[in-house]
Design a protein around this motif. Structure first.
Motif, PDB file in Angstrom:
ATOM      1  N   ALA A 131       0.857  -1.142   0.033  1.00  8.85           N
ATOM      2  CA  ALA A 131       0.227  -0.118  -0.234  1.00  8.85           C
ATOM      3  C   ALA A 131       0.771   1.260  -0.066  1.00  8.85           C
ATOM      4  O   ALA A 131       1.958   1.137   0.625  1.00  8.85           O
ATOM      5  CB  ALA A 131      -0.995   0.035   1.321  1.00  8.85           C
ATOM      6  N   GLU A 132       0.345   2.342  -0.624  1.00 10.94           N
ATOM      7  CA  GLU A 132       0.891   3.571  -0.502  1.00 10.94           C
ATOM      8  C   GLU A 132      -0.297   4.493  -0.164  1.00 10.94           C
ATOM      9  O   GLU A 132      -1.362   4.522  -0.416  1.00 10.94           O
ATOM     10  CB  GLU A 132       1.436   3.821  -2.007  1.00 10.94           C
ATOM     11  CG  GLU A 132       2.694   3.034  -2.497  1.00 10.94           C
ATOM     12  CD  GLU A 132       3.348   3.364  -3.885  1.00 10.94           C
ATOM     13  OE1 GLU A 132       2.958   4.527  -4.432  1.00 10.94           O
ATOM     14  OE2 GLU A 132       4.126   2.760  -4.338  1.00 10.94           O
ATOM     15  N   GLY A 133       0.558   5.885   0.280  1.00 10.55           N
ATOM     16  CA  GLY A 133      -0.277   6.935   0.797  1.00 10.55           C
ATOM     17  C   GLY A 133      -1.389   6.582   1.695  1.00 10.55           C
ATOM     18  O   GLY A 133      -1.061   6.164   2.740  1.00 10.55           O
ATOM     19  N   TRP A 134      -2.526   7.291   1.229  1.00  7.32           N
ATOM     20  CA  TRP A 134      -3.604   6.912   2.288  1.00  7.32           C
ATOM     21  C   TRP A 134      -3.781   5.573   2.716  1.00  7.32           C
ATOM     22  O   TRP A 134      -4.425   5.141   3.931  1.00  7.32           O
ATOM     23  CB  TRP A 134      -5.006   7.694   2.013  1.00  7.32           C
ATOM     24  CG  TRP A 134      -4.798   9.249   2.319  1.00  7.32           C
ATOM     25  CD1 TRP A 134      -4.435  10.187   1.616  1.00  7.32           C
ATOM     26  CD2 TRP A 134      -5.036   9.640   3.425  1.00  7.32           C
ATOM     27  NE1 TRP A 134      -4.402  11.092   2.212  1.00  7.32           N
ATOM     28  CE2 TRP A 134      -4.527  11.256   3.548  1.00  7.32           C
ATOM     29  CE3 TRP A 134      -5.310   9.189   5.014  1.00  7.32           C
ATOM     30  CZ2 TRP A 134      -4.916  11.914   4.715  1.00  7.32           C
ATOM     31  CZ3 TRP A 134      -5.356   9.859   5.952  1.00  7.32           C
ATOM     32  CH2 TRP A 134      -5.207  11.475   5.947  1.00  7.32           C
ATOM     33  N   PHE A 135      -3.823   4.662   1.576  1.00  5.81           N
ATOM     34  CA  PHE A 135      -4.140   3.350   1.895  1.00  5.81           C
ATOM     35  C   PHE A 135      -2.963   2.838   3.083  1.00  5.81           C
ATOM     36  O   PHE A 135      -3.251   2.132   3.778  1.00  5.81           O
ATOM     37  CB  PHE A 135      -3.994   2.431   0.545  1.00  5.81           C
ATOM     38  CG  PHE A 135      -4.672   1.259   0.883  1.00  5.81           C
ATOM     39  CD1 PHE A 135      -5.811   0.799   1.603  1.00  5.81           C
ATOM     40  CD2 PHE A 135      -4.217   0.127  -0.092  1.00  5.81           C
ATOM     41  CE1 PHE A 135      -6.674  -0.255   1.593  1.00  5.81           C
ATOM     42  CE2 PHE A 135      -4.790  -1.195   0.001  1.00  5.81           C
ATOM     43  CZ  PHE A 135      -5.833  -1.397   0.865  1.00  5.81           C
ATOM     44  N   ALA A 136      -1.976   2.978   2.926  1.00  4.00           N
ATOM     45  CA  ALA A 136      -0.690   2.773   3.879  1.00  4.00           C
ATOM     46  C   ALA A 136      -0.891   3.299   5.120  1.00  4.00           C
ATOM     47  O   ALA A 136      -1.007   2.581   6.045  1.00  4.00           O
ATOM     48  CB  ALA A 136       0.661   3.161   3.149  1.00  4.00           C
ATOM     49  N   ARG A 137      -1.457   4.572   5.338  1.00  3.63           N
ATOM     50  CA  ARG A 137      -1.874   5.130   6.444  1.00  3.63           C
ATOM     51  C   ARG A 137      -3.052   4.530   7.061  1.00  3.63           C
ATOM     52  O   ARG A 137      -2.885   4.439   8.298  1.00  3.63           O
ATOM     53  CB  ARG A 137      -2.334   6.791   6.036  1.00  3.63           C
ATOM     54  CG  ARG A 137      -3.016   7.408   7.323  1.00  3.63           C
ATOM     55  CD  ARG A 137      -3.365   8.933   7.142  1.00  3.63           C
ATOM     56  NE  ARG A 137      -2.153  10.023   6.361  1.00  3.63           N
ATOM     57  CZ  ARG A 137      -1.305  10.288   7.406  1.00  3.63           C
ATOM     58  NH1 ARG A 137      -1.396  10.369   8.601  1.00  3.63           N
ATOM     59  NH2 ARG A 137      -0.321  11.121   6.941  1.00  3.63           N
TER      60      ARG A 137
END
Length: 188
Positions: A131-137
């Motif tokens: 995941a990257e960005g908001w999904f990683a958050r």
């Protein structure tokens, strides 16, 4: 399905590490369905077991990519690897997050831009998501719940005074306080 009460900061279940899931039977399936319903009604993008008073290592999530692709699932007994977080102050416009267990409030918080989630699903089958960005958050936020950490525990020093004031004013910070989406009205 049922909507579950969401525990508010101060409840001991939110501040203690959760235990691994060992029983993958009908009760777990029912719990996950109830967690989806509760998350959707709140509304939220993630909800961890401890937030609904269940001290188990699982969370549900719901995210839509920039391309409109819905990503929805459950992570049971997850492991999470993250890239180093960026250095510097968090941006209030682009890095603020909230929490259903500290409802109606948002504070800026630096998080890693990338995460690798490894977990099992409801049938105890392993999976992996990058995941990257908001999904990683979302993954980082929900994973923290499984270790007894709220995002307010990670805030920069300047925001801790505001968190303490809100906690006192709202009557939070003590065991047994919760709210139920669709029933309780919370001021924004």
């Amino acid at each position: 399905m049922a909507v579950l009460p969401i525990r508010i900061s101060g409840d001991p279940v939110l501040h203690s590490p959760a235990s691994p899931v060992t029983d993958f039977g009908a009760d777990l399936h029912r719990l996950v369905e109830d967690m989806y319903e509760t998350m959707d009604l709140a509304p939220g993008v993630g909800l961890a077991g401890p937030q609904v008073g269940v001290p188990l290592r699982l969370f549900v999530y719901s995210y839509e990519t920039d391309e409109g692709e819905p990503l929805r699932g459950v992570a049971i007994n997850p492991e999470l690897w993250i890239s180093p977080p960026p250095v510097g102050e968090a941006d209030e416009d682009t890095e603020s997050e909230g929490c259903l267990s500290f409802p109606g409030e948002r504070f800026p918080l630096r998080r890693s831009e990338r995460a690798l989630l490894r977990a099992v699903d409801l049938d105890n089958r392993p999976f992996e998501i990058e995941a990257e960005g908001w999904f990683a958050r979302i993954f980082q936020h929900e994973y923290d719940h499984l270790d007894g950490i709220l995002y307010t525990d990670r805030l920069e020093y300047g925001y801790t005074k505001a968190v303490a004031k809100i906690t006192r004013r709202s009557g939070w910070g003590v065991p047994g306080v919760s709210w139920t989406p669709g029933i309780d009205h919370l001021e924004d």
